[in-house]
Design a protein around this motif. Structure first.
Motif, PDB file in Angstrom:
ATOM      1  N   ALA A   1     -42.466  99.358  58.056  1.00 36.09           N
ATOM      2  CA  ALA A   1     -42.200  99.317  56.807  1.00 36.09           C
ATOM      3  C   ALA A   1     -40.842  99.834  56.488  1.00 36.09           C
ATOM      4  CB  ALA A   1     -43.069  98.708  55.411  1.00 36.09           C
ATOM      5  N   PRO A   2     -40.453 100.819  55.886  1.00 39.23           N
ATOM      6  CA  PRO A   2     -39.068 101.129  55.338  1.00 39.23           C
ATOM      7  C   PRO A   2     -37.673 101.136  56.429  1.00 39.23           C
ATOM      8  CG  PRO A   2     -41.188 102.799  54.509  1.00 39.23           C
ATOM      9  CD  PRO A   2     -41.049 101.755  56.027  1.00 39.23           C
ATOM     10  N   LEU A   3     -37.796 100.876  57.706  1.00 37.90           N
ATOM     11  CA  LEU A   3     -36.851 100.454  58.948  1.00 37.90           C
ATOM     12  C   LEU A   3     -36.410  99.325  57.875  1.00 37.90           C
ATOM     13  CD1 LEU A   3     -35.169 100.590  60.753  1.00 37.90           C
ATOM     14  CD2 LEU A   3     -37.089 100.188  62.414  1.00 37.90           C
ATOM     15  N   PHE A   4     -37.458  98.313  57.962  1.00 32.29           N
ATOM     16  CA  PHE A   4     -37.038  96.856  57.913  1.00 32.29           C
ATOM     17  C   PHE A   4     -36.525  96.174  56.329  1.00 32.29           C
ATOM     18  CE2 PHE A   4     -40.852  96.128  60.745  1.00 32.29           C
ATOM     19  CZ  PHE A   4     -40.436  96.432  61.477  1.00 32.29           C
TER      20      PHE A   4
ATOM     21  N   ALA B   1     -28.307  93.664  56.936  1.00 36.19           N
ATOM     22  CA  ALA B   1     -28.657  93.063  58.595  1.00 36.19           C
ATOM     23  C   ALA B   1     -28.191  91.698  58.811  1.00 36.19           C
ATOM     24  CB  ALA B   1     -29.902  91.263  58.016  1.00 36.19           C
ATOM     25  N   ASP B   2     -26.409  91.305  58.529  1.00 42.43           N
ATOM     26  CA  ASP B   2     -25.707  90.616  59.010  1.00 42.43           C
ATOM     27  C   ASP B   2     -24.511  91.065  59.428  1.00 42.43           C
ATOM     28  OD1 ASP B   2     -26.454  88.131  57.937  1.00 42.43           O
ATOM     29  OD2 ASP B   2     -25.302  88.096  55.999  1.00 42.43           O
TER      30      ASP B   2
ATOM     31  N   GLY C   1     -26.890  85.041  61.297  1.00 38.70           N
ATOM     32  CA  GLY C   1     -28.178  84.886  60.482  1.00 38.70           C
ATOM     33  C   GLY C   1     -29.204  85.074  61.412  1.00 38.70           C
ATOM     34  N   ARG C   2     -29.106  85.333  62.673  1.00 35.98           N
ATOM     35  CA  ARG C   2     -30.092  85.785  63.427  1.00 35.98           C
ATOM     36  C   ARG C   2     -30.862  87.230  63.415  1.00 35.98           C
ATOM     37  NH1 ARG C   2     -29.284  85.451  69.631  1.00 35.98           N
ATOM     38  NH2 ARG C   2     -30.849  86.892  69.497  1.00 35.98           N
ATOM     39  N   GLY C   3     -29.966  87.855  62.338  1.00 35.21           N
ATOM     40  CA  GLY C   3     -30.390  89.351  62.156  1.00 35.21           C
ATOM     41  C   GLY C   3     -31.648  89.390  60.968  1.00 35.21           C
ATOM     42  N   ALA C   4     -30.416  88.355  59.942  1.00 38.04           N
ATOM     43  CA  ALA C   4     -31.658  87.970  59.072  1.00 38.04           C
ATOM     44  C   ALA C   4     -32.925  87.548  58.680  1.00 38.04           C
ATOM     45  CB  ALA C   4     -30.812  87.682  57.414  1.00 38.04           C
ATOM     46  N   VAL C   5     -32.847  87.073  59.975  1.00 33.31           N
ATOM     47  CA  VAL C   5     -34.126  85.959  60.214  1.00 33.31           C
ATOM     48  C   VAL C   5     -34.995  86.949  60.811  1.00 33.31           C
ATOM     49  CG1 VAL C   5     -35.534  83.846  61.595  1.00 33.31           C
ATOM     50  CG2 VAL C   5     -33.056  83.788  60.555  1.00 33.31           C
ATOM     51  N   ALA C   6     -34.592  87.459  61.807  1.00 29.86           N
ATOM     52  CA  ALA C   6     -35.087  89.086  62.567  1.00 29.86           C
ATOM     53  C   ALA C   6     -35.942  89.345  61.618  1.00 29.86           C
ATOM     54  CB  ALA C   6     -34.578  89.392  63.210  1.00 29.86           C
ATOM     55  N   VAL C   7     -35.831  90.512  60.078  1.00 30.38           N
ATOM     56  CA  VAL C   7     -35.638  91.473  59.673  1.00 30.38           C
ATOM     57  C   VAL C   7     -35.996  90.206  58.520  1.00 30.38           C
ATOM     58  CG1 VAL C   7     -35.052  92.558  58.081  1.00 30.38           C
ATOM     59  CG2 VAL C   7     -33.769  92.632  59.533  1.00 30.38           C
ATOM     60  N   GLU C   8     -36.399  89.391  58.157  1.00 30.30           N
ATOM     61  CA  GLU C   8     -37.660  88.953  57.512  1.00 30.30           C
ATOM     62  C   GLU C   8     -38.732  88.325  57.953  1.00 30.30           C
ATOM     63  OE1 GLU C   8     -37.689  84.377  54.649  1.00 30.30           O
ATOM     64  OE2 GLU C   8     -35.956  85.160  55.563  1.00 30.30           O
ATOM     65  N   ALA C   9     -38.758  88.129  59.339  1.00 29.31           N
ATOM     66  CA  ALA C   9     -39.681  88.231  59.784  1.00 29.31           C
ATOM     67  C   ALA C   9     -40.519  88.872  60.454  1.00 29.31           C
ATOM     68  CB  ALA C   9     -39.526  87.806  61.450  1.00 29.31           C
ATOM     69  N   LEU C  10     -40.115  90.850  60.644  1.00 27.80           N
ATOM     70  CA  LEU C  10     -40.621  91.647  61.178  1.00 27.80           C
ATOM     71  C   LEU C  10     -41.072  92.006  59.218  1.00 27.80           C
ATOM     72  CD1 LEU C  10     -37.781  93.144  62.890  1.00 27.80           C
ATOM     73  CD2 LEU C  10     -40.499  92.882  63.615  1.00 27.80           C
TER      74      LEU C  10
ATOM     75  N   GLY D   1     -25.588  94.470  65.333  1.00 30.45           N
ATOM     76  CA  GLY D   1     -24.602  93.916  66.687  1.00 30.45           C
ATOM     77  C   GLY D   1     -25.968  93.000  67.736  1.00 30.45           C
ATOM     78  N   PRO D   2     -25.577  92.201  68.747  1.00 31.63           N
ATOM     79  CA  PRO D   2     -26.637  91.533  69.985  1.00 31.63           C
ATOM     80  C   PRO D   2     -27.435  92.913  70.415  1.00 31.63           C
ATOM     81  CG  PRO D   2     -23.570  90.948  69.807  1.00 31.63           C
ATOM     82  CD  PRO D   2     -23.845  92.774  68.790  1.00 31.63           C
ATOM     83  N   ALA D   3     -27.230  93.402  71.214  1.00 33.62           N
ATOM     84  CA  ALA D   3     -28.224  94.479  70.785  1.00 33.62           C
ATOM     85  C   ALA D   3     -29.521  95.082  70.262  1.00 33.62           C
ATOM     86  CB  ALA D   3     -27.655  95.250  71.381  1.00 33.62           C
ATOM     87  N   GLU D   4     -28.942  95.345  68.783  1.00 35.69           N
ATOM     88  CA  GLU D   4     -30.056  95.261  68.313  1.00 35.69           C
ATOM     89  C   GLU D   4     -30.622  94.764  67.241  1.00 35.69           C
ATOM     90  OE1 GLU D   4     -26.453  96.837  67.370  1.00 35.69           O
ATOM     91  OE2 GLU D   4     -27.432  98.178  68.162  1.00 35.69           O
ATOM     92  N   ILE D   5     -30.483  93.026  67.334  1.00 33.46           N
ATOM     93  CA  ILE D   5     -31.144  92.028  66.800  1.00 33.46           C
ATOM     94  C   ILE D   5     -31.610  91.281  68.196  1.00 33.46           C
ATOM     95  CG2 ILE D   5     -30.480  89.774  66.643  1.00 33.46           C
ATOM     96  CD1 ILE D   5     -27.917  89.953  64.917  1.00 33.46           C
ATOM     97  N   ARG D   6     -31.168  91.713  69.233  1.00 36.80           N
ATOM     98  CA  ARG D   6     -32.289  91.866  70.710  1.00 36.80           C
ATOM     99  C   ARG D   6     -33.451  92.683  70.845  1.00 36.80           C
ATOM    100  NH1 ARG D   6     -27.081  89.302  73.503  1.00 36.80           N
ATOM    101  NH2 ARG D   6     -27.084  91.968  73.938  1.00 36.80           N
ATOM    102  N   GLY D   7     -33.306  93.871  70.180  1.00 33.00           N
ATOM    103  CA  GLY D   7     -34.221  95.031  70.481  1.00 33.00           C
ATOM    104  C   GLY D   7     -35.611  94.377  68.925  1.00 33.00           C
ATOM    105  N   LEU D   8     -34.779  94.183  67.416  1.00 30.12           N
ATOM    106  CA  LEU D   8     -35.309  93.885  66.578  1.00 30.12           C
ATOM    107  C   LEU D   8     -36.070  92.932  67.340  1.00 30.12           C
ATOM    108  CD1 LEU D   8     -33.145  94.212  63.738  1.00 30.12           C
ATOM    109  CD2 LEU D   8     -34.353  96.033  64.294  1.00 30.12           C
ATOM    110  N   GLU D   9     -36.044  91.486  67.548  1.00 31.72           N
ATOM    111  CA  GLU D   9     -36.743  90.650  68.105  1.00 31.72           C
ATOM    112  C   GLU D   9     -37.725  91.213  69.419  1.00 31.72           C
ATOM    113  OE1 GLU D   9     -33.469  87.091  67.477  1.00 31.72           O
ATOM    114  OE2 GLU D   9     -33.784  87.954  69.373  1.00 31.72           O
ATOM    115  N   THR D  10     -37.767  91.611  69.799  1.00 29.85           N
ATOM    116  CA  THR D  10     -38.529  92.291  71.245  1.00 29.85           C
ATOM    117  C   THR D  10     -39.701  93.168  70.361  1.00 29.85           C
ATOM    118  OG1 THR D  10     -36.895  92.776  72.713  1.00 29.85           O
ATOM    119  CG2 THR D  10     -38.277  93.707  73.621  1.00 29.85           C
ATOM    120  N   LEU D  11     -39.596  93.613  68.806  1.00 27.41           N
ATOM    121  CA  LEU D  11     -40.114  94.566  68.464  1.00 27.41           C
ATOM    122  C   LEU D  11     -40.901  93.135  67.705  1.00 27.41           C
ATOM    123  CD1 LEU D  11     -41.842  96.973  66.926  1.00 27.41           C
ATOM    124  CD2 LEU D  11     -39.911  97.137  65.706  1.00 27.41           C
TER     125      LEU D  11
END
Length: 641
Positions: free
Chosen positions: A57-60, A67-68, A16-25, A71-81
């Motif tokens: 935008a194209p990346l997101f 999104a699901d 879920g966190r990945g999808a949430v992060a991408v949606e927020a971005l 991995g953890p590192a990628e999600i943390r990177g997206l949350e920082t972004l």
């Protein structure tokens, strides 16, 4: 074999966190794209920052499909972004809505803000390994290009407009300024007409009232310059009125209306855009006719409408108004506009839309109340006409009741809406009449730090009226403000200090503050300057020292050596305020005067006489005079009693 902790964490994150992060971005990119083009002194920097955000935008978009599996590192990177892009959006909105005069008078400050947010985005992108993301080669290349642009941008600086800087300094210092200079300033700042000047005036006023900024430029100087510019614009308009009438037809001829500003049904420029349940926007009168005819679908998407509620699209309405203004087009007259407003008000106030929000505020569920309070908060911030209309519609008593809401976010929106409404002088009386002061004081203890900050700012705004100072003090605000001053966020501390200073103009509140132990906390702020509150602490101590209770409490803290140290090592403003406080403490008190001499005050005062501000020089001169008189008296050189 049982999964490791890292494997369990990865599984949890991927659910879920990945999808949430991408949606927020994606949402942040959409928010930045919806911001109007900046027409102020930092136009290029705003355009560059917004363009780079949009290029992500194209990346997101591609990550959204997968999104699901992140991995953890990628999600943390997206949350920082995500945090960095949120900062970028806030900067762009702040510069768009803020005072252009203040920005151009402090260009280095705002360049530093842009550089900081650029560095944040660049760093966040650098932490994301593109090779581990399931995206196309083209997208990777585009993101790498954006990253390299950000790397260059964070090292570059904008060259200052020296001509504009000279013009501003000249216009501020001269009583009768050359019209050519004023015209150049107006052109550089894109202040084209009376409406632009009015918006600049409101932005400057809001900056001071809200305490969102701590202006290191004289507000009086900016206000004086704004008046000169306003007088010049009025003069120019009166002399060119006849020419404007003759050319108005040619001037307003058919600019191309953006598709997003046209109603999908009528294809005409929308006057009163509203949103239906599918998210599509239509002109109110046309979609209402569609619904009244028995249709239950969205005309554009053919989806079934889950409800028939029409929500005002205030953001789009504002964008249409700005586009009309930029293209010299008369703003469309809106249905349901505020008919009871004072003559001369713009038509930006939509009474029907405000009434819808008030109904949800009074009768809706918690989510509807939260959303409606947030919308009113933004409307009240936008312009003076909205503040009048919202108050006239009866919003203030309802917002006051919501200050006791169990939902922290609703409470935050309510207190901030009241803060924004209080900018209007008439509204101050209505807010006090609605018995808001005790509830605003309660909001100083809210779970939400932003609610506490804005509660302090609201109390400051209300305390501009002298009789309100008494009411606020009696409501127990000062101990709560002292608590925020000591334990709040950096902005909360500044808001609390501003409110306390203004309240302590009334003598009775000085006594309350002293009894609440404020002096001890203020002295600590002077001893530890890392908190950035030295100026504020000195200012409050100086006003407390004007009362006997305050002076006694301060002298018990042995402040003299500290004042002398600040006069030697502080900034120009700190040295000035330290000298002013020292003068208050030493006047009529030989014991404090001797302590000042023993602490080396004479040397610091003589230096201040040469290098200090005008006020600092006056205080230093007076203090040196007191020291000489005391020395003469001790040596028998003064025979008179």
């Amino acid at each position: 074999m049982a999964p490791t902790a890292e494997e369990e964490e990865a599984a949890g994150i991927g659910c879920g966190r990945g999808a949430v992060a991408v949606e927020a971005l994606l949402g942040l990119v959409a928010d930045v794209s919806a911001l109007p083009d900046n027409r102020g002194p930092f136009r290029r920097m705003c355009c560059d920052l917004a363009r780079r955000v949009k290029l992500l935008a194209p990346l997101f978009d591609e990550l959204g499909d997968d999104a699901d599996s992140l991995g953890p590192a990628e999600i943390r990177g997206l949350e920082t972004l995500c945090a960095a892009l949120l900062e970028a959006k806030d900067v762009l909105r702040f510069v768009n809505e803020g005072s252009k005069l203040y920005q151009v008078l402090r260009p280095q400050k705002f360049e530093q803000v842009f550089r900081k947010v650029t560095e944040s985005i660049e760093k966040a992108l650098g932490e994301i390994c593109l090779d581990k993301l399931n995206v196309s080669v083209e997208v990777k290349e585009q993101i790498e290009l954006v990253h390299s642009q950000l790397c260059r941008a964070k090292e570059s600086t904008d060259s200052l407009d020296l001509q504009l800087n000279r013009d501003l300094n000249w216009a501020i210092s001269e009583n009768h300024c050359d019209p050519t200079i004023l015209k150049r300033i107006l052109e550089k700042l894109q202040l084209k007409n009376k409406n632009d000047i009015m918006r600049e005036s409101v932005a400057l006023h809001e900056m001071v009232i809200s305490g969102a900024e701590d202006p290191d430029v004289s507000v009086e100087e900016m206000s004086s310059l704004l008046k000169k510019l306003k007088d010049f614009v009025i003069s120019e308009n009166s002399t060119s009125a006849s020419i404007e009438k003759k050319t108005s037809f040619a001037k307003h001829r058919s600019p191309v209306i953006p598709d997003d500003f046209r109603c999908p049904i009528s294809l005409e420029l929308m006057k009163d855009p509203v949103i239906v349940s599918t998210g599509q926007t239509y002109e109110r009168s046309y979609i209402q006719k569609w619904l009244d005819s028995g249709h239950k679908t969205c005309p554009k998407t053919q989806q079934t409408l889950s409800h028939a509620t029409l929500t005002p699209n205030f953001v789009l309405k504002s964008l249409i108004a700005q586009w009309c203004d930029a293209n010299g087009i008369e703003l469309p007259k809106k249905q349901g506009s505020c008919q009871e407003s004072k003559p001369g008000n713009s038509s930006d106030c939509n009474r029907a839309g405000i009434n819808v929000l008030l109904q949800r505020l009074a009768n809706g569920n918690q989510e509807e109340q939260r959303a409606a309070a947030g919308e009113l908060r933004l409307l009240a911030k936008r312009n003076a006409d909205n503040r009048i209309c919202i108050a006239e519609a009866g919003a203030i008593p309802i917002l006051v009741q919501l200050l006791s809401s169990p939902d922290p976010r609703t409470q935050e929106h309510a207190v901030t809406a009241l803060l924004n409404l209080s900018i209007n002088e008439d509204n101050k009386g209505l807010i006090v009449k609605a018995k808001a002061i005790p509830k605003i004081v309660e909001a100083l203890e809210s779970e939400s730090m932003e609610a506490r900050e804005n509660a302090a700012a609201a109390l400051f705004s209300l305390s501009v009226v002298d009789q309100n100072k008494v009411l606020i003090g009696e409501a127990g605000a000062i101990p709560a403000l002292i608590n925020l001053l000591c334990h709040g966020s950096p902005r909360g501390k500044k808001d609390a200090a501003t409110a306390i200073f203004n309240l302590c103009i009334f003598k009775g509140n000085k006594v309350i503050a002293v009894k609440a132990g404020i002096v001890v906390y203020l002295i600590r702020m002077l001893v530890d300057p890392s908190g950035g509150m030295v100026d504020e602490a000195l200012a409050i101590l100086a006003i407390l020292a004007s009362s006997q209770e305050g002076k006694t409490a301060i002298t018990h803290s042995n402040p003299i050596p500290l004042m002398v140290k600040l006069m030697k090592t502080g900034s120009a403003r700190v040295r000035e305020n330290a000298a002013a406080l020292l003068f208050s403490l030493c006047g009529g008190d030989e014991q404090q005067l001797r302590a000042a001499v023993e602490s080396g005050a004479e040397e610091a005062l003589k230096d201040l006489m040469e290098t200090g501000t005008e006020r600092a020089k006056r205080k230093a001169s007076s203090l040196l005079g007191l020291i000489r008189q005391t020395a003469d008296s001790s040596n028998g050189g003064c025979a008179e009693t």
